[in-house]
Design an enzyme around this catalytic site. Structure first.
Site, short mmCIF file in Angstrom:
data_model
loop_
_atom_site.label_atom_id
_atom_site.label_comp_id
_atom_site.label_asym_id
_atom_site.label_seq_id
_atom_site.Cartn_x
_atom_site.Cartn_y
_atom_site.Cartn_z
N HIS A 116 0.82 -1.20 0.00
CA HIS A 116 0.00 0.00 0.00
C HIS A 116 0.86 1.26 0.00
O HIS A 116 2.05 1.25 0.33
CB HIS A 116 -0.94 0.02 1.21
CG HIS A 116 -0.26 0.08 2.54
ND1 HIS A 116 0.39 -0.99 3.10
CD2 HIS A 116 -0.11 1.11 3.43
CE1 HIS A 116 0.89 -0.65 4.28
NE2 HIS A 116 0.62 0.62 4.50
N ASP A 118 0.56 4.99 1.78
CA ASP A 118 -0.19 5.60 2.88
C ASP A 118 -1.18 6.65 2.40
O ASP A 118 -0.85 7.49 1.55
CB ASP A 118 0.77 6.24 3.88
CG ASP A 118 1.49 5.21 4.74
OD1 ASP A 118 0.95 4.11 4.93
OD2 ASP A 118 2.60 5.52 5.23
N HIS A 279 4.75 0.11 0.47
CA HIS A 279 5.44 -0.66 1.50
C HIS A 279 4.53 -1.77 2.01
O HIS A 279 3.32 -1.78 1.75
CB HIS A 279 5.95 0.22 2.64
CG HIS A 279 4.88 1.00 3.34
ND1 HIS A 279 4.27 2.10 2.79
CD2 HIS A 279 4.31 0.85 4.57
CE1 HIS A 279 3.38 2.60 3.63
NE2 HIS A 279 3.38 1.84 4.72
N ARG A 294 4.90 7.18 13.94
CA ARG A 294 5.00 7.66 12.57
C ARG A 294 4.46 9.08 12.44
O ARG A 294 3.37 9.38 12.93
CB ARG A 294 4.21 6.74 11.62
CG ARG A 294 4.42 7.05 10.14
CD ARG A 294 3.49 6.22 9.27
NE ARG A 294 2.15 6.81 9.20
CZ ARG A 294 1.06 6.17 8.78
NH1 ARG A 294 1.16 4.89 8.40
NH2 ARG A 294 -0.10 6.77 8.74
#
Length: 303
Positions: A116, A118, A279, A294
């Site tokens: 995917h 983000d 990723h 994150r």
């Protein structure tokens, strides 16, 4: 190069054609570089900021080891690259809402093990993500990144021709619907309607073409019939052809030749260009604990 960065080939020194204010070691021919000789606890001067931005755009993902930074320093570092988003479903750090907490343990199994990009479900997806490892298993819980510029470049010419004007829908609920109470689904659909993005986007800083569909959030091609030869007998021929094309494009991210794999350690940081790579977080460590933070930098509308 730290031996814990797993790659198709050992890291190679960065080509000498560019001078960096830090050390750069490539991880694979296609993607990834480890950065050393820099302390992220210190504010970035303009030259170092510019060099790091060039490095992440060039290598798609860059890694830093042994960066024992505070949450405030994490946010300050990320904010140097742009405005930070606040995620609507992930838990946040109590003092820094821009800092997402990703925690997995023996009561909570991870669900990020699919390819995917983000927040591609946003009308304006992210420029980049900066992920720091707080705690991780001794082994397991690696993350892989994929160069979607290379994935596009290596497509057959007839496929490139077919997809050059296609657009696809990216949606929030197919993945996050499981963590949002069902009674709130209608509200979330209104708040985050499907975002329509080109199947092939152009990188705003390099002009590179990028294959921009992913299996987590891309649900369908919205204009498939307008850009294909009408050779179908029945409606299901048409729909199956669209679905088969999308699945074919999803599978490009699975090619090891486009990937780099990172073995995490506490205080390792990964910073990736979310426009040009996908990723995949490997979920092989349950029931061990894996705790990450994150920060996500707001990007630009794909064109």
């Amino acid at each position: 190069m730290n031996a814990n960065v797993q790659a198709i080939r050992p890291a190679q020194p960065e080509v000498a054609s560019e001078s960096w204010p830090f050390e750069v070691a490539r991880c694979t021919p296609a993607i990834g570089a480890e950065i050393s000789g820099i302390d992220l606890r210190e504010p970035l001067d303009d030259a170092t900021y510019a060099a790091l931005r060039r490095a992440v755009v060039r290598h798609k993902v860059i890694f830093f080891r042994d960066q024992d930074i505070t949450p405030a320093q994490h946010v300050a570092f990320a904010r140097r690259f742009g405005k930070l988003e606040i995620h609507p479903t992930f838990p946040h750090h109590p003092d820094h809402p821009e800092l997402v907490i990703i925690g997995r343990n023996d009561a909570k199994r991870g669900r990020e093990n699919l390819y995917h990009s983000d927040v591609s479900w946003r009308d304006v997806p992210s420029m980049g993500s900066i992920l720091r490892c707080v705690q991780c298993p001794e082994v397991g819980g690696d993350t892989m990144w994929i160069n979607m510029v290379a994935a596009y470049e290596n497509l057959p010419e007839e496929v490139k021709s077919l997809i050059q004007n296609l657009k696809a829908a990216h949606e929030f609920l197919p993945l996050f619907g499981i963590v949002v109470p069902e009674e709130q689904h209608d509200e979330m659909r209104k708040k985050f309607p499907p975002a329509i993005h080109p199947v092939v986007r152009t990188h705003p800083e390099t002009g590179e073409k990028i294959l921009y569909v992913n299996e987590a959030f891309t649900t369908h091609i919205v204009n498939y019939g307008h850009h294909t030869v009408p050779r179908y007998r029945f409606g299901f021929d048409f729909k199956l052809a669209e679905m088969e094309l999308l699945q074919y494009l999803f599978r490009q991210a699975q090619a090891p030749e486009y990937q780099v794999r990172l073995r995490w350690q506490p205080n390792t940081i990964a910073f990736w260009d979310n426009r040009s790579c996908q990723h995949y977080a490997v979920q092989d460590y349950f029931p061990a604990v894996r705790h990450m933070m994150r920060a996500t930098v707001v990007g630009d509308r794909p064109v």
